[in-house]
Design a protein around this motif. Structure first.
Motif, PDB file in Angstrom:
ATOM      1  N   PRO A 110       0.943  -1.235   0.108  1.00 10.88           N
ATOM      2  CA  PRO A 110      -0.058  -0.044   0.054  1.00 10.88           C
ATOM      3  C   PRO A 110       0.827   1.243   0.014  1.00 10.88           C
ATOM      4  O   PRO A 110       0.367   2.343  -0.465  1.00 10.88           O
ATOM      5  N   LYS A 111       2.026   1.287   0.543  1.00 13.18           N
ATOM      6  CA  LYS A 111       2.741   2.400   0.673  1.00 13.18           C
ATOM      7  C   LYS A 111       3.538   2.854  -0.735  1.00 13.18           C
ATOM      8  O   LYS A 111       4.020   4.023  -0.814  1.00 13.18           O
ATOM      9  N   LYS A 112       3.402   1.950  -1.733  1.00 13.09           N
ATOM     10  CA  LYS A 112       3.817   2.192  -3.024  1.00 13.09           C
ATOM     11  C   LYS A 112       3.067   2.350  -3.959  1.00 13.09           C
ATOM     12  O   LYS A 112       3.301   2.347  -5.154  1.00 13.09           O
ATOM     13  N   PHE A 113       1.717   2.879  -3.610  1.00  9.26           N
ATOM     14  CA  PHE A 113       0.652   2.842  -4.625  1.00  9.26           C
ATOM     15  C   PHE A 113       1.031   3.931  -5.548  1.00  9.26           C
ATOM     16  O   PHE A 113       0.489   4.039  -6.880  1.00  9.26           O
ATOM     17  N   MET A 114       1.894   5.132  -5.042  1.00  8.18           N
ATOM     18  CA  MET A 114       2.062   6.269  -5.981  1.00  8.18           C
ATOM     19  C   MET A 114       2.768   5.768  -7.350  1.00  8.18           C
ATOM     20  O   MET A 114       2.821   6.538  -8.391  1.00  8.18           O
ATOM     21  N   TYR A 115       3.608   4.712  -7.243  1.00  5.94           N
ATOM     22  CA  TYR A 115       4.386   4.358  -8.487  1.00  5.94           C
ATOM     23  C   TYR A 115       3.426   3.721  -9.569  1.00  5.94           C
ATOM     24  O   TYR A 115       4.012   3.348 -10.564  1.00  5.94           O
ATOM     25  N   GLN A 116       2.177   3.672  -9.263  1.00  7.06           N
ATOM     26  CA  GLN A 116       1.404   3.017 -10.400  1.00  7.06           C
ATOM     27  C   GLN A 116       0.587   4.211 -11.365  1.00  7.06           C
ATOM     28  O   GLN A 116       0.271   4.184 -12.415  1.00  7.06           O
ATOM     29  N   PHE A 117       1.192   5.526 -11.007  1.00  2.29           N
ATOM     30  CA  PHE A 117       0.869   6.299 -11.772  1.00  2.29           C
ATOM     31  C   PHE A 117       1.977   7.347 -12.463  1.00  2.29           C
ATOM     32  O   PHE A 117       3.147   7.450 -11.912  1.00  2.29           O
ATOM     33  N   ASN A 118       1.619   7.966 -13.904  1.00  2.00           N
ATOM     34  CA  ASN A 118       2.756   8.741 -14.426  1.00  2.00           C
ATOM     35  C   ASN A 118       2.477  10.031 -14.154  1.00  2.00           C
ATOM     36  O   ASN A 118       1.748  10.566 -13.279  1.00  2.00           O
ATOM     37  N   GLU A 119       3.295  10.873 -14.898  1.00  2.00           N
ATOM     38  CA  GLU A 119       3.054  12.383 -14.762  1.00  2.00           C
ATOM     39  C   GLU A 119       2.007  13.117 -14.780  1.00  2.00           C
ATOM     40  O   GLU A 119       1.792  14.339 -14.369  1.00  2.00           O
ATOM     41  N   GLU A 120       1.059  12.458 -15.545  1.00  2.76           N
ATOM     42  CA  GLU A 120      -0.315  12.981 -15.889  1.00  2.76           C
ATOM     43  C   GLU A 120      -1.346  12.588 -14.972  1.00  2.76           C
ATOM     44  O   GLU A 120      -2.394  13.075 -14.790  1.00  2.76           O
ATOM     45  N   GLY A 121      -0.954  11.881 -14.045  1.00  2.00           N
ATOM     46  CA  GLY A 121      -1.770  11.253 -12.880  1.00  2.00           C
ATOM     47  C   GLY A 121      -2.672  10.078 -13.223  1.00  2.00           C
ATOM     48  O   GLY A 121      -3.584   9.828 -12.630  1.00  2.00           O
ATOM     49  N   LEU A 122      -2.344   9.346 -14.656  1.00  2.00           N
ATOM     50  CA  LEU A 122      -2.861   8.319 -15.134  1.00  2.00           C
ATOM     51  C   LEU A 122      -2.275   7.226 -14.714  1.00  2.00           C
ATOM     52  O   LEU A 122      -0.827   7.057 -14.634  1.00  2.00           O
ATOM     53  N   GLN A 123      -2.994   5.801 -14.474  1.00  2.00           N
ATOM     54  CA  GLN A 123      -2.193   4.727 -13.977  1.00  2.00           C
ATOM     55  C   GLN A 123      -1.445   4.081 -15.248  1.00  2.00           C
ATOM     56  O   GLN A 123      -1.866   4.255 -16.453  1.00  2.00           O
ATOM     57  N   LYS A 124      -0.090   3.721 -14.898  1.00  2.00           N
ATOM     58  CA  LYS A 124       0.532   2.888 -16.011  1.00  2.00           C
ATOM     59  C   LYS A 124      -0.086   1.939 -16.561  1.00  2.00           C
ATOM     60  O   LYS A 124      -0.698   0.863 -15.942  1.00  2.00           O
ATOM     61  N   SER A 125       0.401   1.403 -17.667  1.00  2.00           N
ATOM     62  CA  SER A 125      -0.045   0.082 -18.284  1.00  2.00           C
ATOM     63  C   SER A 125      -0.056  -0.972 -17.410  1.00  2.00           C
ATOM     64  O   SER A 125      -1.036  -1.887 -17.623  1.00  2.00           O
ATOM     65  N   ALA A 149      -4.278  11.791  -1.458  1.00  2.00           N
ATOM     66  CA  ALA A 149      -3.344  11.023  -1.976  1.00  2.00           C
ATOM     67  C   ALA A 149      -2.837  11.334  -3.160  1.00  2.00           C
ATOM     68  O   ALA A 149      -1.794  11.045  -3.538  1.00  2.00           O
ATOM     69  N   ARG A 150      -3.364  12.358  -3.731  1.00  2.00           N
ATOM     70  CA  ARG A 150      -2.872  13.276  -5.039  1.00  2.00           C
ATOM     71  C   ARG A 150      -1.566  13.874  -4.581  1.00  2.00           C
ATOM     72  O   ARG A 150      -0.713  14.078  -5.420  1.00  2.00           O
ATOM     73  N   SER A 151      -1.570  14.440  -3.402  1.00  2.00           N
ATOM     74  CA  SER A 151      -0.151  15.114  -3.198  1.00  2.00           C
ATOM     75  C   SER A 151       1.053  13.945  -3.257  1.00  2.00           C
ATOM     76  O   SER A 151       2.186  14.487  -3.067  1.00  2.00           O
ATOM     77  N   PHE A 152       0.711  12.724  -3.256  1.00  2.00           N
ATOM     78  CA  PHE A 152       2.170  11.695  -3.332  1.00  2.00           C
ATOM     79  C   PHE A 152       2.446  11.472  -4.821  1.00  2.00           C
ATOM     80  O   PHE A 152       3.353  10.895  -4.928  1.00  2.00           O
ATOM     81  N   LEU A 153       1.679  11.858  -5.747  1.00  2.00           N
ATOM     82  CA  LEU A 153       2.075  11.575  -7.118  1.00  2.00           C
ATOM     83  C   LEU A 153       2.776  12.627  -7.636  1.00  2.00           C
ATOM     84  O   LEU A 153       2.825  13.928  -7.378  1.00  2.00           O
ATOM     85  N   LYS A 154       3.745  12.260  -8.505  1.00  4.44           N
ATOM     86  CA  LYS A 154       4.651  13.056  -9.095  1.00  4.44           C
ATOM     87  C   LYS A 154       4.353  13.718 -10.369  1.00  4.44           C
ATOM     88  O   LYS A 154       4.453  12.779 -11.386  1.00  4.44           O
ATOM     89  N   LEU A 155       3.626  14.785 -10.347  1.00  4.51           N
ATOM     90  CA  LEU A 155       2.731  15.267 -11.458  1.00  4.51           C
ATOM     91  C   LEU A 155       3.613  16.614 -11.966  1.00  4.51           C
ATOM     92  O   LEU A 155       4.331  17.131 -11.227  1.00  4.51           O
ATOM     93  N   LYS A 156       3.176  16.566 -13.226  1.00  7.38           N
ATOM     94  CA  LYS A 156       3.754  17.858 -13.853  1.00  7.38           C
ATOM     95  C   LYS A 156       3.201  19.217 -13.486  1.00  7.38           C
ATOM     96  O   LYS A 156       3.584  20.068 -13.930  1.00  7.38           O
ATOM     97  N   VAL A 157       1.879  19.146 -12.779  1.00  8.56           N
ATOM     98  CA  VAL A 157       1.141  20.453 -12.589  1.00  8.56           C
ATOM     99  C   VAL A 157       2.111  21.262 -11.548  1.00  8.56           C
ATOM    100  O   VAL A 157       2.781  20.533 -10.683  1.00  8.56           O
ATOM    101  N   VAL A 158       2.251  22.361 -12.025  1.00 10.90           N
ATOM    102  CA  VAL A 158       2.991  23.409 -11.220  1.00 10.90           C
ATOM    103  C   VAL A 158       2.328  23.542  -9.839  1.00 10.90           C
ATOM    104  O   VAL A 158       1.067  23.703  -9.806  1.00 10.90           O
ATOM    105  N   GLN A 159       2.985  23.881  -8.686  1.00 10.12           N
ATOM    106  CA  GLN A 159       2.303  23.923  -7.359  1.00 10.12           C
ATOM    107  C   GLN A 159       1.369  25.162  -7.478  1.00 10.12           C
ATOM    108  O   GLN A 159       0.491  25.092  -6.968  1.00 10.12           O
ATOM    109  N   ASP A 160       1.753  26.278  -8.085  1.00  2.73           N
ATOM    110  CA  ASP A 160       0.920  27.550  -7.957  1.00  2.73           C
ATOM    111  C   ASP A 160      -0.358  27.216  -8.770  1.00  2.73           C
ATOM    112  O   ASP A 160      -1.321  28.028  -8.323  1.00  2.73           O
ATOM    113  N   SER A 161      -0.500  26.239  -9.617  1.00  2.00           N
ATOM    114  CA  SER A 161      -1.736  26.397 -10.293  1.00  2.00           C
ATOM    115  C   SER A 161      -2.823  25.630  -9.542  1.00  2.00           C
ATOM    116  O   SER A 161      -3.821  25.346  -9.939  1.00  2.00           O
TER     117      SER A 161
END
Length: 655
Positions: free
Chosen positions: A576-591, A628-640
């Motif tokens: 469970p602590k590694k859930f974030m690795y399922q997602f890409n930079e767009e916040g979508l699940q990897k294949s 949980a979204r704060s754990f994802l490595k997204l491209k979105v800029v913090q200010d936005s």
């Protein structure tokens, strides 16, 4: 003309004269023969073992005694392996010539053997290599003959009488040092007695070793004990492996080594009192075995090695009848059978080693049980593995629980996960907790998805799945590592609620026994077990229970989760602590994650747990919208990110 009788006596006289001449020649040239033998030994050490063998002086004393002075074995460019000031022994001239040496009396004084491993290597490596002159053969090994030959040679080298003075065995493994020093060892009239002073980097103590030893009859009865009231500490392994171990007394008996009908029998007894071991992989505290005895009967044949079924192992009041076999007659077979005859349940509980089953301390039970295990693994046919475990009980009933009170599952209680020996935040499993979710308030999709992924037969089995055990054992043997487990939801529940997550032998054994008691005594219903399970398991970093998880990921209640969201939650239960690795930079699940969840969904469809209609509209990818979204490595800029969105730094969230 001589008669036949006269010819006979003439030949007999000539033969006797030749024998006398031969013996006389050997006796007369015995020192020359001794020097030739030593030269051969010196050459062998140099050519085969890259070592120098030297003797300062060697001579016969009388007809059969040999005295050697200043004996040294020094491997090339390595530390001295052996150094002895004087050796006197009695040996037959004929044995010396034939090489079949059998020592009688032995006296040694002032010397040492040292085994050294350092940056230059080991000073004994050359003696472990296969003999270059040994002929290779395609014939199968005859285990009985090989073992009998080795044991006979070793026992022949043990003299029937000994007097050893001021001798040491030194071990230095990259600075880990052990020194065994004997002031005097005596073996006279089959009675052995010595005192050994043991020193290491961490402790020093004296051992007493005494008893009966007869190497010619291949029998012995020897006791090891401390010279004072302290326990004997086993040296070296504490520094090398972190395993601390000690005991009050060990008795080793050898009753028989006998070759007959192409089979070798080795019988005897080993017993130990108050054996104590301590290692972080075994348990958190000292494990103490008060009384243990092993009556061994090994049987070796041309193509098998076995511990006979007439052997027995006693652990306090628990008596086990084991059978082990390694067989190469046709295929390579490994067999194990264990049998515990009918015994009282309370005797079993009280006989468990102290410190290994801490959650059972104080438990009381009545009734009896017996147990049988049958295991067989064919290396050439791994899929035909046999694993049959039978536990038969007779009026077995738990009267009082120990530290792990399984009845707690039927009540409201506080739960805190234990990680790395530290308790995490407390969670109340009950209605006063707003995140507590009754089983009927959890989406059926989630219940089916988790059961499908974790334990499909949970509602029917008694805590264990024998077929899963078989597959797990077979894969672990093939890969020679722990590559697959066979954990059920019952085992996960017991581990989470009553035990810890530490990877120790103690925890695993307690888990197995507690699960058996829980499931076979119907202490809690399957529905209640599943309800508690969903409310305590970890679904993410510091996220416990489905009530917290549904908000953490999707800002929903557990009842309103859709099929895809449930498939995602089921897929992260193992890690469970590694859930974030399922997602890409767009916040979508990897294949790979999508593929895994599709696999779970297809299994649910095949088992009619869901219908094709349930999958309509589920092609839209899941969106993580909660914290949980704060754990994802997204491209979105913090200010936005909108100011009202709660972001928790990962480091703070884990803490």
């Amino acid at each position: 003309m001589r008669t036949r009788k006269q010819w006979f006596f003439l030949i007999l006289k000539i033969t006797l004269v030749l024998i006398v001449l031969a013996v006389g020649s050997i006796y007369f040239f015995r020192d020359t023969i001794l020097q030739q033998v030593l030269q051969k030994v010196e050459h062998k050490f140099k050519s085969d073992y890259n070592a120098t063998f030297s003797v300062g002086n060697a001579k016969f004393v009388g007809t059969s005694s040999i005295t050697l002075d200043n004996i040294h074995i020094i491997p090339f460019e390595k530390d001295t392996l052996l150094s002895v000031e004087k050796i006197t022994t009695e040996i037959s001239l004929l044995q010396m010539v034939t090489g079949d040496v059998q020592l009688k009396n032995l006296e040694m004084k002032n010397g040492f053997i040292q085994l050294v491993k350092n940056e230059n290597g080991r000073n004994f490596d050359a003696f472990l290599k296969k003999d270059k002159n040994e002929q290779t053969t395609t014939e199968k090994r005859n285990y009985a003959q090989i073992a009998n030959r080795i044991l006979s040679k070793l026992l022949n080298l043990i003299p029937s009488e000994m007097n050893l003075d001021n001798l040491s065995l030194r071990v230095n493994d990259m600075g880990k040092k052990v020194n065994f020093h004997m002031n005097h060892l005596q073996l006279v009239d089959e009675q052995l007695n010595t005192n050994i002073h043991v020193t290491t980097n961490t402790f020093a103590q004296d051992w007493n070793i005494k008893g009966y030893a007869n190497p010619r009859d291949k029998k012995a009865d020897i006791t090891f004990a401390s010279a004072d009231t302290t326990k004997i500490q086993i040296p070296y392994i504490d520094e090398k492996f972190g395993l601390k171990s000690s005991f009050d007394k060990i008795r080793v008996q050898l009753d028989r080594i006998e070759m007959g009908f192409s089979e070798l029998h080795i019988d005897g007894i080993v017993s130990v009192e108050n054996l104590t071991v301590n290692h972080p992989k075994i348990a958190k505290k000292d494990v103490v075995v008060q009384q243990a005895q092993f009556d061994y009967k090994f049987l070796l044949g041309s193509d098998f090695i076995a511990l006979d079924h007439t052997s027995s192992a006693q652990l306090n009041k628990i008596k086990i009848e084991p059978y082990l076999e390694y067989n190469t007659e046709e295929d390579t077979l490994y067999k194990l059978k264990l049998n515990i005859n009918k015994m009282k349940a309370q005797d079993f509980i009280e006989s468990l080693p102290n410190g290994l089953f801490t959650h059972f301390e104080g438990m009381q039970a009545e009734g009896e049980f017996d147990y049988n295990l049958d295991f067989e693994f064919n290396k050439n046919k791994p899929n035909q593995l046999i694993f049959e475990s039978k536990f038969n009980k007779n009026n077995l009933k738990i009267l009082k629980y120990g530290e792990a009170n399984l009845e707690k599952l039927n009540t409201e209680f506080s739960y805190a996960a234990i990680e790395n020996g530290r308790a995490q935040r407390s969670i109340f499993v009950g209605k006063s907790n707003p995140n507590f979710t009754p089983l009927d308030s959890i989406s059926p999709y989630l219940k089916h998805a988790v059961l499908t992924n974790e334990d499909p037969s949970f509602m029917h089995h008694r805590g264990f799945i024998s077929e899963a055990f078989k597959q797990s054992i077979a894969k672990n043997i093939r890969t020679k590592k722990f590559a697959r487990g066979a954990s059920t939801i019952s085992m996960q529940l017991v581990k989470n609620v009553f035990l810890t997550r530490e990877k120790t032998l103690s925890r695993k054994l307690e888990e197995i026994l507690l699960v058996y008691i829980l499931e076979n005594n119907r202490i809690a219903s399957k529905e209640r077990m599943l309800e508690v399970y969903f409310n305590v398991i970890e679904f993410g970093p510091d996220v416990y229970g489905i009530g917290e998880a549904s908000k953490f990921y999707f800002q929903k209640t557990p009842r309103n989760l859709n099929l895809n969201e449930c498939l995602f939650l089921a897929s992260i239960v193992p890690k469970p602590k590694k859930f974030m690795y399922q997602f890409n930079e767009e916040g979508l699940q990897k294949s790979y994650a999508v593929k895994q969840q599709k696999f779970i969904k297809n299994l649910m469809l095949r088992r009619a747990l869901i219908t094709p209609e349930d999958t309509i509209g589920q092609s839209v990818p899941i969106t993580v919208s909660g914290r949980a979204r704060s754990f994802l490595k997204l491209k979105v800029v913090q200010d936005s990110i909108p100011s009202d969105t709660l972001l928790v730094p990962e480091s703070e969230f884990f803490n």
